[in-house]
Design a protein around this motif. Structure first.
Motif, PDB file in Angstrom:
ATOM      1  N   ASN A 139       0.826  -1.209   0.000  1.00 47.25           N
ATOM      2  CA  ASN A 139       0.000   0.000   0.000  1.00 47.25           C
ATOM      3  C   ASN A 139       0.862   1.263   0.000  1.00 47.25           C
ATOM      4  O   ASN A 139       0.510   2.263  -0.642  1.00 47.25           O
ATOM      5  CB  ASN A 139      -0.939   0.002   1.208  1.00 47.25           C
ATOM      6  N   LEU A 140       2.000   1.212   0.691  1.00 50.77           N
ATOM      7  CA  LEU A 140       2.917   2.352   0.683  1.00 50.77           C
ATOM      8  C   LEU A 140       3.452   2.595  -0.717  1.00 50.77           C
ATOM      9  O   LEU A 140       3.484   3.753  -1.184  1.00 50.77           O
ATOM     10  CB  LEU A 140       4.074   2.097   1.654  1.00 50.77           C
ATOM     11  N   ALA A 141       3.861   1.535  -1.404  1.00 47.52           N
ATOM     12  CA  ALA A 141       4.376   1.683  -2.767  1.00 47.52           C
ATOM     13  C   ALA A 141       3.299   2.244  -3.697  1.00 47.52           C
ATOM     14  O   ALA A 141       3.569   3.114  -4.534  1.00 47.52           O
ATOM     15  CB  ALA A 141       4.886   0.334  -3.286  1.00 47.52           C
ATOM     16  N   ILE A 142       2.073   1.756  -3.544  1.00 49.32           N
ATOM     17  CA  ILE A 142       0.968   2.237  -4.380  1.00 49.32           C
ATOM     18  C   ILE A 142       0.699   3.715  -4.120  1.00 49.32           C
ATOM     19  O   ILE A 142       0.518   4.507  -5.061  1.00 49.32           O
ATOM     20  CB  ILE A 142      -0.298   1.396  -4.118  1.00 49.32           C
ATOM     21  N   GLU A 143       0.675   4.098  -2.857  1.00 44.04           N
ATOM     22  CA  GLU A 143       0.443   5.508  -2.521  1.00 44.04           C
ATOM     23  C   GLU A 143       1.581   6.384  -3.030  1.00 44.04           C
ATOM     24  O   GLU A 143       1.333   7.485  -3.551  1.00 44.04           O
ATOM     25  CB  GLU A 143       0.295   5.647  -1.006  1.00 44.04           C
ATOM     26  N   ASP A 144       2.822   5.920  -2.894  1.00 45.88           N
ATOM     27  CA  ASP A 144       3.965   6.689  -3.388  1.00 45.88           C
ATOM     28  C   ASP A 144       3.882   6.865  -4.900  1.00 45.88           C
ATOM     29  O   ASP A 144       4.150   7.954  -5.424  1.00 45.88           O
ATOM     30  CB  ASP A 144       5.281   5.993  -3.023  1.00 45.88           C
ATOM     31  N   TYR A 145       3.499   5.804  -5.606  1.00 46.35           N
ATOM     32  CA  TYR A 145       3.368   5.898  -7.064  1.00 46.35           C
ATOM     33  C   TYR A 145       2.322   6.949  -7.443  1.00 46.35           C
ATOM     34  O   TYR A 145       2.534   7.750  -8.358  1.00 46.35           O
ATOM     35  CB  TYR A 145       2.966   4.545  -7.664  1.00 46.35           C
ATOM     36  N   HIS A 146       1.209   6.948  -6.754  1.00 43.60           N
ATOM     37  CA  HIS A 146       0.097   7.814  -7.149  1.00 43.60           C
ATOM     38  C   HIS A 146       0.282   9.272  -6.744  1.00 43.60           C
ATOM     39  O   HIS A 146      -0.573  10.100  -7.057  1.00 43.60           O
ATOM     40  CB  HIS A 146      -1.220   7.252  -6.620  1.00 43.60           C
ATOM     41  N   ILE A 147       1.399   9.596  -6.090  1.00 47.97           N
ATOM     42  CA  ILE A 147       1.695  11.015  -5.860  1.00 47.97           C
ATOM     43  C   ILE A 147       1.880  11.720  -7.204  1.00 47.97           C
ATOM     44  O   ILE A 147       1.344  12.808  -7.429  1.00 47.97           O
ATOM     45  CB  ILE A 147       2.950  11.169  -4.972  1.00 47.97           C
TER      46      ILE A 147
END
Length: 201
Positions: free
Chosen positions: A12-20
């Motif tokens: 979830n952290l990687a997904i959130e970082d990507y969607h920045i």
């Protein structure tokens, strides 16, 4: 050893970082120590997240053929990167259990931990994007209800898959199950195994 819900949090952290920035060409900035399991899991999900969006791009009805070919080649390369990361994760996890005494009743598992974790990474992406769809205001109530139902099913799947992964890892640690890593030996992108490639050398 990480629990499956801790792995889910990394995804979830990687997904959130990507969607920045939400762009397939952005640079990954992995916050975890090199060669740690956390670093591998973050990178694995980043690969999956970029590929998820490449798969969206290639389905654009207006995409030009040359662009579609370029994206298809990127997806092929991404699939190989994904497979390589799964095998790295398997190597890291299974190395923890090399000294475990295997029980006489131990059963061989149908998939390695890495491939179960791969499914969890994809599930994290499904939940993230279905959550977006379940909050849209520009759709009919019927579609919104359908999306919300799908999201609830995905959440149950998350709980079940996390439980199954934890059980697998516990069984490996106590010698109750056996897992093997079979290198994927993909043929389509191997210049020595794909006839189209080796016949055109």
């Amino acid at each position: 050893m990480l629990k499956a819900q801790e792995m889910m949090a990394l995804f979830n952290l990687a997904i959130e970082d990507y969607h920045i920035k939400d762009h397939v060409d952005q640079e990954m900035k992995n916050p975890f120590p090199m060669d740690s399991l956390q670093e591998m899991l973050y990178q694995k999900n980043w690969i999956d997240t970029v590929q998820w969006h490449l798969e969206d791009i290639i389905r654009d009805p207006a995409i030009k053929p040359q662009k579609a070919l370029e994206i298809k080649r990127r997806i092929d390369a991404s699939n190989q990167d994904r497979t390589d990361m799964v095998e790295q994760i398997d190597d890291a996890i299974l190395s923890l259990y090399t000294d475990v005494q295997v029980q006489s009743f131990a059963r061989l598992n149908t998939e390695s931990p890495g491939w179960a974790i791969d499914r969890l990474s994809i599930l994290a992406l499904k939940i993230f994007h279905m959550n977006v769809e379940a909050q849209r205001e520009d759709v009919t109530p019927e579609l919104l209800a359908k999306n919300q139902h799908k999201l609830s099913v995905l959440k149950v799947q998350e709980e079940d898959l996390c439980t199954a992964i934890d059980q697998l890892l516990d069984d490996l640690a106590t010698g109750k199950r056996i897992a093997k890593v079979y290198r994927q030996m993909k043929m389509y992108n191997d210049p020595e195994l794909n006839p189209v490639l080796y016949q055109n050398k």
